[in-house]
Design a protein around this motif. Structure first.
Motif, short mmCIF file in Angstrom:
data_model
loop_
_atom_site.label_atom_id
_atom_site.label_comp_id
_atom_site.label_asym_id
_atom_site.label_seq_id
_atom_site.Cartn_x
_atom_site.Cartn_y
_atom_site.Cartn_z
N GLY A 104 -52.41 55.79 -30.08
CA GLY A 104 -52.59 55.47 -29.06
C GLY A 104 -51.50 55.17 -28.08
O GLY A 104 -50.42 55.36 -28.45
N THR B 183 -58.04 56.11 -28.36
CA THR B 183 -59.32 56.76 -28.08
C THR B 183 -60.04 56.77 -29.16
O THR B 183 -61.33 56.81 -29.31
N ASP B 184 -59.49 56.37 -30.37
CA ASP B 184 -60.43 56.01 -31.55
C ASP B 184 -59.87 54.82 -32.19
O ASP B 184 -58.68 54.36 -32.20
#
Length: 332
Positions: free
Chosen positions: A301, A324-325
């Motif tokens: 990230g 994002t995950d």
């Protein structure tokens, strides 16, 4: 379990892997590299170049009988943008015995136009390499289109006899589209980075295989972040909301991905290596015990940094990881 031996490692540099072929995982949509992680730091993201047409190279009927015209254009071959000259009268011979035959117009691995003849038959087949079907082309070549003859009689090729729909009769480098897979964890094991296509690639090459897929990418190099504490991985949280309706309460749930965070202590808060990496998308590894390297939390990230400078203490930073995950656990 005590966290006395805990440590945070961050992506602090990147190693270039020059343009190289990826391997088909078996379904013609998932292609893997030989490396586990691909960097997403700005300026170090993957450059994916499947073999295929980039510009031009359209096929139209030729002016003379049994010929087609191929416009000039470019294509990617083994990751290299290659120019291909036009040919206004490329010979496409008609069948000699049976009426039905399909022929492939291709660009060879050397960047030259070439015609590959399919087997003649009494009818067309939709099966590649079958009698009356489209011929398989050499590995390393690029398919531009298919000419479908239904007569032995010499004549001007008609537009309806030329098929060049992408991923059906033509290989375009940018179709089907794809998404980069910077890392993958399955059953707590770290897999290989690569790309995932939105649809299966056309299997039109010798051996019934699809076009080659190439990529240039960077692998992350990790360094231990000294004097850090309070690591929080980016994880999904869940909430419930409700609406009162006649006779009962109706509920619904929602999920959101929270930021990861940790606190870091600096030498001066200005020239420290981690300060130079702020606002970059980086990999992070958290080891609860850095002596046990097979078990850790992995996330990727953008690094955010809010610094504070106390007159009595070393500079410190409240660091965030905008992912994002959610973080994944690697234990195998």
């Amino acid at each position: 379990m005590s966290n006395d031996n805990a440590a945070i490692y961050a992506e602090m540099s990147q190693d270039l892997v020059a343009m190289t072929a990826l391997s088909d995982d078996g379904d013609q949509t998932k292609y893997n590299s030989a490396d586990r992680l691909w960097s997403k730091r700005s300026g170090y993201t993957a450059d994916v170049k499947p073999n295929g047409v980039a510009t031009g190279l359209s096929i139209t009927p030729g002016a003379a009988n049994d010929t087609v015209a191929v416009s000039a254009g470019t294509c990617y071959l083994a990751g290299v943008l290659t120019s291909v000259s036009a040919d206004s009268a490329l010979s496409v011979p008609r069948p000699a015995v049976s009426n039905y035959q399909q022929l492939a117009i291709t660009v060879t691995s050397a960047g030259a136009l070439a015609v590959v003849e399919g087997s003649e038959h009494t009818a067309f087949s939709e099966t590649w390499d079958a009698d009356g079907g489209s011929p398989l082309i050499p590995v390393g070549s690029i398919l531009l289109g298919i000419v479908k003859y239904s007569s032995q009689t010499s004549a001007v090729v008609s537009a309806s006899e030329i098929k060049q729909t992408s991923n059906s009769y033509r290989e375009s480098y940018n179709f089907p589209t794809w998404a980069v897979r910077a890392y993958e964890v399955e059953n707590s094991a770290l897999g290989y980075a690569g790309v995932d296509f939105d649809a299966a690639l056309l299997a039109c090459h010798t051996g019934g295989i699809p076009k080659a897929v190439y990529a240039e990418y960077y692998t992350p190099e990790f360094a231990k972040l000294a004097e850090t504490t309070d690591f929080v991985p980016p994880e999904t949280s869940h909430s419930v909301s409700s609406t009162q309706i006649y006779g009962k309460t109706k509920g619904s749930s929602s999920s959101s991905l929270g930021q990861g965070s940790f606190t870091a202590y600096f030498e001066d808060g200005i020239s420290d290596a981690m300060v130079t990496m702020k606002n970059e998308s980086l990999f992070f590894k958290f080891f609860q015990d850095e002596l046990v390297t097979s078990k850790y939390i992995l996330c990727q990230g953008k690094l955010g940094l809010t610094r504070s400078f106390s007159p009595e203490e070393d500079p410190q930073g409240s660091c965030t990881i905008s992912a994002t995950d959610e973080a994944v656990e690697v234990t195998a």
